[in-house]
Each structure stands twice: as C-alpha cells, then as structure tokens.
Design a protein around this motif. Structure first.
Motif, PDB file in Angstrom:
ATOM      1  N   ILE A 333      38.489  63.365  75.819  1.00  0.00           N
ATOM      2  CA  ILE A 333      39.198  62.982  74.602  1.00  0.00           C
ATOM      3  C   ILE A 333      38.244  62.423  73.535  1.00  0.00           C
ATOM      4  CG2 ILE A 333      39.944  60.772  75.656  1.00  0.00           C
ATOM      5  CD1 ILE A 333      41.687  62.718  72.854  1.00  0.00           C
ATOM      6  N   ILE A 334      37.265  61.651  73.947  1.00  0.00           N
ATOM      7  CA  ILE A 334      36.345  61.079  72.958  1.00  0.00           C
ATOM      8  C   ILE A 334      35.557  62.195  72.257  1.00  0.00           C
ATOM      9  CG2 ILE A 334      34.293  59.629  72.668  1.00  0.00           C
ATOM     10  CD1 ILE A 334      36.911  58.059  73.002  1.00  0.00           C
ATOM     11  N   PHE A 362      46.491  58.980  71.820  1.00  0.00           N
ATOM     12  CA  PHE A 362      45.758  58.682  73.055  1.00  0.00           C
ATOM     13  C   PHE A 362      45.352  57.210  73.157  1.00  0.00           C
ATOM     14  CE2 PHE A 362      45.403  63.208  72.352  1.00  0.00           C
ATOM     15  CZ  PHE A 362      45.770  63.707  73.588  1.00  0.00           C
ATOM     16  N   ARG A 363      45.938  56.393  72.301  1.00  0.00           N
ATOM     17  CA  ARG A 363      45.715  54.952  72.359  1.00  0.00           C
ATOM     18  C   ARG A 363      44.225  54.608  72.484  1.00  0.00           C
ATOM     19  NH1 ARG A 363      48.936  56.901  75.627  1.00  0.00           N
ATOM     20  NH2 ARG A 363      47.652  56.441  77.445  1.00  0.00           N
ATOM     21  N   ILE A 364      43.479  55.126  71.537  1.00  0.00           N
ATOM     22  CA  ILE A 364      42.039  54.875  71.572  1.00  0.00           C
ATOM     23  C   ILE A 364      41.743  53.509  70.962  1.00  0.00           C
ATOM     24  CG2 ILE A 364      39.847  55.651  70.580  1.00  0.00           C
ATOM     25  CD1 ILE A 364      41.076  58.527  70.967  1.00  0.00           C
ATOM     26  N   SER A 365      40.884  52.751  71.638  1.00  0.00           N
ATOM     27  CA  SER A 365      40.611  51.382  71.190  1.00  0.00           C
ATOM     28  C   SER A 365      39.886  51.401  69.843  1.00  0.00           C
ATOM     29  CB  SER A 365      39.759  50.649  72.225  1.00  0.00           C
ATOM     30  OG  SER A 365      38.467  51.202  72.250  1.00  0.00           O
ATOM     31  N   LYS A 367      37.251  49.887  68.892  1.00  0.00           N
ATOM     32  CA  LYS A 367      35.798  50.058  69.047  1.00  0.00           C
ATOM     33  C   LYS A 367      35.428  51.518  69.252  1.00  0.00           C
ATOM     34  CE  LYS A 367      34.677  45.722  71.281  1.00  0.00           C
ATOM     35  NZ  LYS A 367      34.172  45.129  72.522  1.00  0.00           N
ATOM     36  N   GLN A 368      36.106  52.126  70.214  1.00  0.00           N
ATOM     37  CA  GLN A 368      35.809  53.526  70.515  1.00  0.00           C
ATOM     38  C   GLN A 368      36.040  54.405  69.297  1.00  0.00           C
ATOM     39  OE1 GLN A 368      34.314  55.109  72.785  1.00  0.00           O
ATOM     40  NE2 GLN A 368      35.006  54.702  74.866  1.00  0.00           N
ATOM     41  N   LEU A 371      33.221  53.777  66.694  1.00  0.00           N
ATOM     42  CA  LEU A 371      31.938  54.330  67.115  1.00  0.00           C
ATOM     43  C   LEU A 371      31.917  55.852  66.996  1.00  0.00           C
ATOM     44  CD1 LEU A 371      31.140  52.170  70.256  1.00  0.00           C
ATOM     45  CD2 LEU A 371      29.834  52.266  68.131  1.00  0.00           C
TER      46      LEU A 371
ATOM     47  N   ARG B 431      40.185  53.233  81.674  1.00  0.00           N
ATOM     48  CA  ARG B 431      40.585  54.002  80.508  1.00  0.00           C
ATOM     49  C   ARG B 431      39.370  54.469  79.710  1.00  0.00           C
ATOM     50  NH1 ARG B 431      43.769  50.704  76.641  1.00  0.00           N
ATOM     51  NH2 ARG B 431      41.827  50.655  75.476  1.00  0.00           N
ATOM     52  N   GLU B 432      38.424  53.547  79.533  1.00  0.00           N
ATOM     53  CA  GLU B 432      37.217  53.916  78.786  1.00  0.00           C
ATOM     54  C   GLU B 432      36.493  55.083  79.462  1.00  0.00           C
ATOM     55  OE1 GLU B 432      35.486  51.954  75.892  1.00  0.00           O
ATOM     56  OE2 GLU B 432      37.651  51.874  75.665  1.00  0.00           O
ATOM     57  N   LEU B 434      37.732  57.353  81.623  1.00  0.00           N
ATOM     58  CA  LEU B 434      38.491  58.602  81.588  1.00  0.00           C
ATOM     59  C   LEU B 434      38.475  59.224  80.192  1.00  0.00           C
ATOM     60  CD1 LEU B 434      41.545  57.705  83.836  1.00  0.00           C
ATOM     61  CD2 LEU B 434      39.488  58.981  84.438  1.00  0.00           C
ATOM     62  N   GLN B 435      38.558  58.372  79.173  1.00  0.00           N
ATOM     63  CA  GLN B 435      38.565  58.900  77.813  1.00  0.00           C
ATOM     64  C   GLN B 435      37.217  59.509  77.435  1.00  0.00           C
ATOM     65  OE1 GLN B 435      40.001  55.781  75.202  1.00  0.00           O
ATOM     66  NE2 GLN B 435      42.120  56.374  75.563  1.00  0.00           N
ATOM     67  N   THR B 436      36.168  58.884  77.912  1.00  0.00           N
ATOM     68  CA  THR B 436      34.843  59.360  77.513  1.00  0.00           C
ATOM     69  C   THR B 436      34.337  60.510  78.379  1.00  0.00           C
ATOM     70  OG1 THR B 436      34.364  57.128  76.789  1.00  0.00           O
ATOM     71  CG2 THR B 436      32.493  58.610  76.973  1.00  0.00           C
ATOM     72  N   TYR B 439      39.559  63.161  82.000  1.00  0.00           N
ATOM     73  CA  TYR B 439      40.618  62.625  82.859  1.00  0.00           C
ATOM     74  C   TYR B 439      40.463  63.007  84.322  1.00  0.00           C
ATOM     75  CZ  TYR B 439      42.969  61.190  78.600  1.00  0.00           C
ATOM     76  OH  TYR B 439      43.257  60.584  77.420  1.00  0.00           O
TER      77      TYR B 439
END
Lengths: 493, 601
Positions: A333-334, A362-365, A367-368, A371, B431-432, B434-436, B439
């Motif tokens: 996703i990132i 996707f409820r990305i923070s 910070k993320q 960045l 979560r960090e 899996l997102q980066t 999944y």
C-alpha cells in the motif's frame, strides 16, 4: 555521530552508558589493519613464485577446494558437456544381476541400533499399500528367503513398529479393527519416529472414514500434528480445512486458505480469491488486513488498467516525462500511495487513485503519509508541493511550518532527492536544536544558516573560525565580515 | 583435511571416520561403475565428511546435480540418487527415471536418503510408478556432522520451525538418534541436564532407546561427563542480537554455509599478482573455508572484532620477523633451516593476507552509521530502555523500506526484552509493516507470534529485568581486547543460553530456581547408569567435559562464549557444542517466514 538521549526510567540503568560498537581509537585500529597489510605486501615479493603451491588444499578460483564434492559435481558435469559425449544408443541391454548386499562385518552407525548388522534393508510397501505389482521386485530380489517367508506372521503392534523402524518387511493390513489400528498408532507415537507415525497414518487414512479418524486424532496430539503436516506436504487442502473445522481451529484454517492466494498469478483471479477469503473466520485484526488486501488489489487493478491506457495514448505529460517502470499490481500500500502521489497528485478526493482517498481508505498514519508524499514530490522536484505539505495557517491567518517528523529528517530526505541549497536551508532553519542545525548546515553547506545561527548565538569565536573555512572574497565571506564588524552585537566571547 | 577434528578434547574424527565407513559400505553395495545424482543441498554437508577422492575410490565416475528431465549420459552401471526425503525431489527423480526408461537403458537405479528414508517419499515414488525401478533404497544417517574440533551440527535448517511452529518433532527424534550414535562411540553420558519442552522430549527418547538396547551396552569409558540440552526458545533473545565476534560478524554480513563463506572478490584480487592486477578482475565471489585447521583463524575467530586488528598486526610482526631471518642466515645449515620453514611461513602469510582483507571488509560495515544506529537500539533494548514505547529508529527504518528481516529482528527483540508488547504498540508495528511490505506478510507475523518471538503482553509484569539482573546479562565495561567475561561476544550482553550453561557448572541451577521458572519449559536432571568398571576416576584438577546441545540452533557468538569458558583457567569444564543448525538472526527469522521468496511479482 548523533547520540540518542533517552530518559532514564529504570534506576538500575541510570548508570549505564551505551557503548556503541565502534573502534575506540579509530586511527589506531586503522593503522593496525594497515600495518598487517603492509607486512603482507612486504613479504610478497619474496614468495611470489611459490604463491600457488603453498596451500595444502588446492582451491579453484571460485574458492571451491579442488576435489571437494561440490566442485567435482561441476567438473564432471561440465566435462560431459564440453566433450559432447553421446551415449551409444545401440549399447546392448544387459541385465546384470544385482549384487547381493554384503553383510556388514564391522560396526556401522546404524547397525549399532538395529540390534544386528544391516542386511538388504529393503522394505516392501506392497502390504501397506496393497499394490501387488511392487511385490515383484522387492522381497524376492532383495530379501533372504528366511526373512521373507514370515511376513504374514502375526506381529503385535509393538513388533510391527519395531520392524518398520528397522526397515524390515511388515504388514499393516492385518490390523483390522479400529481398536487394533489405534493400538498400532499409539505404539508408533510412542516410538517417536515421525517416519513410522506417518506411515501408520497413511494406512489409517486409507482404511478409516475421515470422521472417525478426526475424532480419534483429537485426543492424540502428536499423531494429529504429524497428520496435519502430512496433509500439508501432499497438498490435501480440502481435507485439511475439514480437519481444522472439526478441531475448531478456525483461525488456522482461515490463514491457511488465505495463504493460497500467493499461488495465483492472474490478478483478477487473485482478487476474486481474496474476496472469497473475506468470509473466512479470521481473528478481528487479520480480518481487517485481509479486507484491506482485497480492497487494495481491487483498486490497483482499476488504476493499472486506467493508467496503462492513458500512458499508451500519450495524453498525460507526467507519463511521457516519467514512463512507468513497473506495474502497480500487487505492490504494498505504501508503494501504491507513492505511485499515487507521483502520478495522481492533486486529483479530487473522490477518485480511487487520489492520495487523499488512499490515505483515508487505508488509514495511513500522518507520518507515513507525509514521508511518502514528500518522497514522491521531492523526486519530481515539485518544491512548491513540498512546501505546502508543511504549511499550516493559524486562526489569525499567519502561516507556520509544522511536521509530525523532526525537520532534520525532512532535510535528509530532501537532500537525498537532490534538493537545491535554497530549498534545503529553509528546512535546516526549521530544526530546533541549534547544535543539530549547525551540523546539518555544515553537512549540506548551507552557509547562511551557519552564519546566522552563530550570529544569533553571539558566538564570535565560532564565526571567526568559520570565516577561515569559506572562500576568501565570496559572498559568505563578506557576510561574516559584515557581521563581525557590526558594533551593535554584544558578543558573548 | 580433517586433522583439526582430532585436536580437541574429544576426538571428533572418530565420528567422521564412522560416517565415512558407512558411506563406503553403501557404495560397495552397488557393485560396478556409478554416477551420483546429488540433491545440491547435500553437497555442502557431505563435503564435511568426504572428498571426491573417496567416492572415486569406490568407482564413482560422474556426479550430477539433480534436475528435471533426462539424466545426462554417462556410461556407468549404476545411477545413485543422494537426496533429502522431500516430496518435490521425488517428483524430479520420477521424471529422471521415466525418461530414462524410454531409452531402454541398462543402468541400475539406487536411492540413498539423507538423513533418513521416508515412507512418505517412497509412497510418492510409487504413485509416480517408479518405485519398482529402484534396486536399492537405503538411508544414510547423517545426524551429527563434525563441523570443527569442538562442534557438531545436524545442518538441519528447518529444525526450529518444525519444532516450535509446526510442532513436528521428527528432528528431535533425529537428535536423540544422533546422541545415541555419539554415546555408542564415546560412551554413555552419565548425567543429562535440560531446560525446555524439546529438551525434555529428547531426554525421554534417549532414555527409552537406551532401555531398548539395554543388551548391547557399549564397553567404552565415557568421554563426556554430562550433557546439557537447551531449547532455543528458552533464549529467544540471543540470536536476535548482532554478533560482534570476528566469526559472528562474518556470518552476519556474508553468511557462512557448511563452513564456507563467499566474499566479494575485489579485496582479494589485488593481492593475487600485482603485475596483472586489473587485467582480469574476477567477478565471481571468492569462496573460503573457515575452520580451526587454519592456525590464524583459530586464534582470532572468537575475538571481539575490536580486538582483531591488534591480533592481526601482532601476527604480521611475527611473520615479518620470521622472513627477516633470511638475512641473518649465513651458514648453509641456517639457510637450509630457513628454507625448510618456508612453506609454513608462506601459508601463514597468505592466511594473514586473507584475514586482513576480510577484516577490512567487515570494518567498512561496523564503522558505518547504519551499523552504529542499529547496534545502539539493540543495546537499548537489551538494557531495558524504552522497550514499551514506539521506537523511532524502527519507525525510520520502516519508512526507508530497509530489509524486512532487519525490521523483524528489531521488533522481535523489543518484544522479547519487554516480555511482550502492549497490544496497541504491537498493532501499530504490525500495521506499519503490512502497509509498507505487503499484507501477505501477515502470515509471517502470525508465525512469529506462534513461536513467541512476537507477542502481546499478557501480564503487566515484565520479568525480563529480573532475568537480566539475576543472570547478569548486561555487563558494564565489557573488555573487548582482554575479556574476563562472556559478555565480550556482544560487547556488553552476555548470552542468556551461555549464562545458564555457566551457572549450571558452578554453582548449579539450584541458585537460580526463580529465574528458571520464568523461562519456558521444564528443567530437569537425569542420570544414566554406567556399566560396572566404567566409572571415570577423575584426576585432581582434571576438567569435566560437557556436551551442550542447542535444540533449534546456535550462533557463532554463543560458541565463542563457550570456548571462552572452556579456556578459563579455573573454569573446570570444557565444552563440546552440538546443534541442529548454526544460525544467525537473519537466517533464523528467514526460516520462520512464509515463503520469503514469494514477493509480489
């Protein structure tokens, strides 16, 4: 190097200082390595000629010792290829009688435990699998008659398991009743030999209904694990799912089924598969992840199809200027967000491909998001967008720069994307800690920041030192001169 | 090739010889010329037992690696497959055999399973219709491979995963079998200690096997005084930490497999021949064998890397001085003596050159900012600083998309040092990640949770500080140059597993009952009866010999720490080390990942 300072909570550790692993005395150790290198070099001339012969072991250049097994495998293989050796097709077919196994006279590792010296060590499967065709080769050829003739005998479960362990002929067919079969299984489990346990399980799987087998396995933990492992190995997914269900291990079952998506290449099939997974009994957390996974792939498919079309039609400049290097399908996703910030920046929130929509879905923070966005916009040298990322207005309408991440990190990211000094120094200036600010400014040659900081600190000495570092007569030099001669400043030194 | 195996306290060459004998016997069973088809994975472990010359003596004329399709032509009577019992390999073999039959070939097929035959595999061969084509199916029990003078390994990569994730205890059975072999060669081990579920299990199997073979008692004076079985999951922390011994760092950076390491060739090419440098620079990695047969390596392998530079320069001076002696050699006798020493000196010189180059390569890494930052965080965790908060360094590493394994090592370490992470924190990291990274890594995270490497905090009490303090896991001012404690191997952290070993020898586990209860699994002591007359009469001051078996893997730094204990003057105990596999944090985490190679395409 930056030292992390952490509040000491635990009193015990107040005293500890973190020793990072660096050479205490860098120069000293460096010279030591150099020293040994020099020594090596100085004696080289003396021994040059014999260089290749000094090792006991011969080593080919790849480092494989000549004569080692892996080296020889390559050797014999390549020699065949190079000589192009062709097998003589007309070579007469001779049936040589197989040599009889020698009885090992001395001790061998395995015979120590088998109670007797190893013989042919051949085992018939015909009994356990009921295929008479195999019998032709096995016992007749390899087994001494004496041993062969008694395989129909009435062995107890214990004897049978022992025979199996010893690689002797055995028969499972005669364990007819459920009770006998379970006795056999328990005996196998007692022997702890996974191989034997599995063999018995294969027999039980064939000869018992799955309901009964499952029921019995529930109370036999070790046998159950082996059975699960066996089903995994042979890929009996369906049966495994049923087993997990009957065991009430639904989460395991769900994960196992989810895992299968990795084997699906086609993106549409994969998406549909993930959609089917949504109804599986995952733990609440995992259910969210799987939902996200599905939503992501669904969108990637839409975005990919759209962008592919736009790119090939040559409608959008961005794709012309920066052709896509790879498909976005199956990316995390990132990475997808980065792609969106790169190619779809500024799109309205309503579109699937817009950064804002992705961020929300996707409820990305914060910070993320920041960045990723920063990375993408900086890569495009869209400094205006970068600026906008940090700009906030307060209620009076004044603008201020804020960041959920320390500005020193922002500077690093910008620098990695080759931001010009003018852009960099804006952000260096935002670093709060003066010391950190100066070290960053020095690292990235932001003269103005350094000079201004020393001026603000009223540090005349440092300013004089810095004057010596810049080019004489340059604008920086003149600026320092100007400040130093400013009588308004009350220097602290 | 194998002399170094017999230098140690226990002559492990006996074990190697027994294994070679077994191999020769098998080869002789297949009379006539032969070709071996290798499961490539096995060539490494076999290399520790035998060279090609041994196979050649027994009429092995060709060797191939196992591949699908038709077997290469070779005019031999026998084709022997040397394979691990794996289903996917059976399918390849079946393919080989079927294509061969079409050619009406007279070649005989044999199969050697290593380390055990598997009924499951044989069934697969049968399903493929080729089982009948094999004249001979046998097993080659390669349980414990002598790896070095004091080190045995089963080289079983999946052991930890099988035992602690899949609850498949087959490798424990192999372990017990291997220990029985060892006892057959080196005598019954009178005392067995253990900690952990798997340890208990292995001990039970050993005792049972001993009862079953009660009649064939070996009349050998016991070489080992005691055996210590340790579960890897008793100490999940140690392998996660970056090893800081020379050998440990080589393994961390380049990975040592079956005693070999592959290194970037640049540093080594220059020293070959100065004149030709640059002409043809090798692009293939340089492969080097690392074991105690090499005098210099034996000397420096277990040193903290910060002590290696000094050791190398000292060695350089000695060698230089030795070469200088040629000037003072005046008489024919003196010159003759000098010349006679040349080969030895040259070997020492080339060894020094190699290790100087390796040390330079490693130093480039240890002095990098990234290495420093990573180590700082590790040390913070191990000393208990802020293990209950989001770590910004981990966050940064994720944001930079550093390798996933690095992230997992750190997060697991934080979890272990905090006796689990608060649910909120754990969810955040997950979560960090899996997102980066995707999944699908959900599967890997689940595996880590099942093995206890990553877990939610269940009680509010974190018992790690108690364990750390009682066992003195963190030592201030660890002396890296002249160590006086095992903590030097991690520059401050004393590996938990080795502390347990150390305490067991003196003053005994009774002194740490409380801590032992905090660690998973039972601890126990068993005694094995020795036949009359085989009781060892210990000389005054004679050291005890203890075999320490790590179930689920051991790191080079832990081995270094045990060697350090063996060498301590008043230690009183010498250690022989055995394990299912030599591991480091990276290879270990990798073994727990669900298809690490299955990255998004």
């Amino acid at each position: 190097m930056m030292i992390r300072s952490k509040p000491d909570e635990d009193e015990y550790w107040n005293s500890s200082k973190f020793k990072a692993f660096t050479f205490d005395d860098e120069d000293d150790d460096f010279t030591r390595l150099k020293e040994s290198k020099r020594a090596v070099n100085s004696i080289r001339s003396l021994v040059e000629e014999e260089d290749e012969e000094d090792d006991v072991e011969k080593v080919s250049w790849s480092g494989e010792p000549v004569g080692s097994i892996s080296w020889s495998v390559k050797e014999t293989e390549s020699s065949i290829r190079s000589t192009g050796e062709v097998r003589d097709q007309s070579f007469p077919k001779i049936h040589t009688a197989p040599s009889l196994p020698k009885n090992s006279s001395g001790y061998s590792l395995s015979s120590l435990f088998k109670g007797k010296a190893k013989t042919g060590n051949f085992q018939s499967f015909s009994e356990s699998f009921g295929d008479p065709s195999i019998r032709n080769y096995a016992p007749e050829l390899r087994k001494p008659k004496s041993e062969y003739k008694d395989y129909v005998s009435d062995w107890t479960p214990e004897e049978t398991v022992k025979r199996m362990q010893q690689g002797k002929v055995y028969s499972l067919e005669k364990f007819h009743s459920l009770q006998d079969k379970l006795l056999l299984l328990d005996e196998a489990v007692n022997a702890h030999d996974g191989n034997v346990i599995t063999a018995v399980l294969i027999y039980l799987k064939k000869s018992l209904s799955k309901e009964i087998l499952f029921r019995e396995l529930i109370t036999r933990e070790i046998a159950l694990r082996h059975y699960i492992h066996y089903l995994k190995e042979i890929g009996e997914q369906k049966l495994l799912v049923e087993l997990f269900k009957s065991l009430d291990r639904t989460e395991d079952m769900a994960l196992m089924q989810y895992r299968d998506h990795l084997n699906i290449r086609d993106e549409n099939k994969r998406r549909d598969f993930l959609k089917n997974c949504l109804s599986l009994p995952f733990s609440p957390d995992d259910a969210t992840h799987v939902q996200d996974h599905y939503t992501l792939l669904e969108r990637q498919i839409i975005i990919e199809a759209n962008d592919k079309q736009v790119e090939s039609s040559g409608q959008a400049d961005i794709f012309k200027k920066y052709p896509r290097k790879a498909s976005i399908l199956n990316m995390p996703i990132i990475t997808t967000l980065y792609y969106s910030c790169f190619y779809h920046y500024g799109e309205s929130d309503g579109t699937f491909s817009s950064p804002a929509n992705i961020r929300k879905t996707f409820r990305i923070s914060d910070k993320q998001f920041l960045l990723t966005c920063l990375g993408a916009r900086a890569k495009l040298k869209a400094w205006f967008d970068v600026d906008a990322l940090f700009t906030t207005k307060n209620w009076l309408g004044y603008t201020k720069k804020r960041s959920p991440i320390g500005f020193h990190r922002i500077v690093d990211i910008l620098q990695k994307n080759n931001a010009p000094v003018q852009v960099l120094q804006d952000y260096v200036n935002l670093v709060e800690d003066a010391e950190q600010k100066i070290s960053l400014a020095q690292k990235y040659k932001c003269h103005d920041v350094i000079i201004n900081t020393y001026r603000d600190l009223k540090d005349r000495q440092q300013l004089i030192v810095y004057r010596g570092k810049v080019e004489r007569g340059s604008s920086e030099y003149r600026k320092i001169e100007e400040i130093l001669s400013n009588s308004q400043i009350r220097w602290k030194n | 090739m194998s002399a170094h195996l017999s230098y140690g306290r226990v002559n492990l060459n006996i074990l190697r010889e027994a294994a070679r004998k077994e191999l020769r016997e098998f080869l002789d069973k297949c009379g006539g010329s032969k070709a071996i088809v290798w499961d490539e994975y096995l060539t490494g472990p076999f290399g520790l037992i035998a060279q090609y010359s041994l196979l050649k003596e027994h009429e092995v004329e060709k060797m191939f690696t196992l591949k699908g399709g038709r077997l290469p032509a070779a005019d031999v009577k026998n084709i022997i497959f040397f394979v691990r019992p794996r289903l996917e390999l059976m399918d390849i073999i079946a393919e080989n055999v079927i294509s061969e039959d079409k050619m009406h070939s007279p070649r005989d097929f044999h199969m050697l399973f290593v380390p055990r035959r598997s009924m499951l595999c044989e069934q697969r061969l049968k399903e493929q219709g080729v089982l009948g084509s094999f004249i001979n199916i046998d097993e080659y029990i390669l349980d414990l491979i002598p790896y070095d003078g004091d080190l045995l390994s089963m080289e079983s990569e999946g052991a930890f995963r099988e035992c602690y994730l899949e609850s498949d205890q087959t490798s424990l059975y192999h372990t017990a079998k291997g220990l029985m072999t060892l006892q057959a060669l080196y005598g019954t081990i009178p005392q067995i200690f253990g900690k952990g579920e798997c340890a208990r299990h292995v001990a039970n199997m050993m005792l049972r096997m001993k009862r079953e073979f009660a009649g064939s008692q070996t009349q050998i004076l016991p070489v080992f005084d005691s055996l210590l079985l340790l579960d890897r999951n008793v100490d999940l922390l140690t392998p996660l930490a970056t090893q800081l011994t020379y050998e440990g760092l080589i393994d961390e950076v380049y990975g040592i497999t079956n005693g070999y390491v592959k290194l970037p060739p640049e540093k080594f090419s220059a020293q070959k021949k100065q004149g030709e440098a640059g002409k043809d620079l090798p692009t293939e990695p340089k492969k080097m064998q690392l074991n105690s047969a090499e005098e210099l390596y034996a000397e420096i392998r277990d040193k903290n890397f910060n002590g290696v530079g000094a050791a190398l320069s000292k060695k350089a001076k000695i060698i230089s001085a030795a070469f200088e002696e040629r000037h003072s050699a005046k008489t024919v006798g003196e010159i003759k003596q000098f010349v006679s020493q040349l080969p030895h000196m040259q070997a020492a010189r080339s060894s020094l050159a190699n290790h100087t180059s390796i040390a330079e390569l490693i130093k480039d890494i240890t002095t990098s900012e990234a290495f420093f930052d990573n180590l700082t965080v590790e040390q913070e965790f191990m000393t208990g600083v802020d293990t209950d908060k989001v770590n910004t360094y981990i966050e940064d590493c994720i944001a930079q998309k550093d390798p996933l394994i690095k992230i997992l090592r750190l997060v697991c370490m934080q979890s272990v040092c905090n006796n689990g992470l608060k649910q909120k924190l754990l969810d955040y990291y997950k979560r960090e990640i899996l997102q980066t990274y995707g999944y699908e890594h959900m599967l890997t995270l689940n595996n880590l949770e099942k093995t206890g490497l990553l877990k939610p905090q269940t009680s509010t009490r974190n018992n790690y500080p108690t364990i750390r303090k009682t066992l003195k896991l963190w030592m201030e001012d660890a002396n890296e140059q002249n160590p006086n404690d095992i903590s030097y191997v991690y520059s401050g952290y004393a590996p938990l597993s080795i502390r347990l070993t150390q305490v067991l020898a003196r003053p005994g586990w009774r002194s740490i009952e409380e801590v032992l209860k905090m660690l998973p699994g039972p601890h126990f002591e068993e005694r094995q009866q020795l036949p009359a007359g085989l009781h060892k009469k210990r000389q005054q001051g004679e050291n005890r010999t203890t075999l320490v078996f790590f179930l689920g893997g051991v790191t080079y730094a832990e081995i270094a720490a045990l060697r350090f204990l063996s060498q301590m003057e008043d230690g009183g105990t010498e250690y022989i080390i055995a394990t299912t596999k030599l591991i480091n944090g990276t290879s270990w985490i990798k073994s727990l990942m669900d298809r690490p190679e299955a990255q998004a395409s």
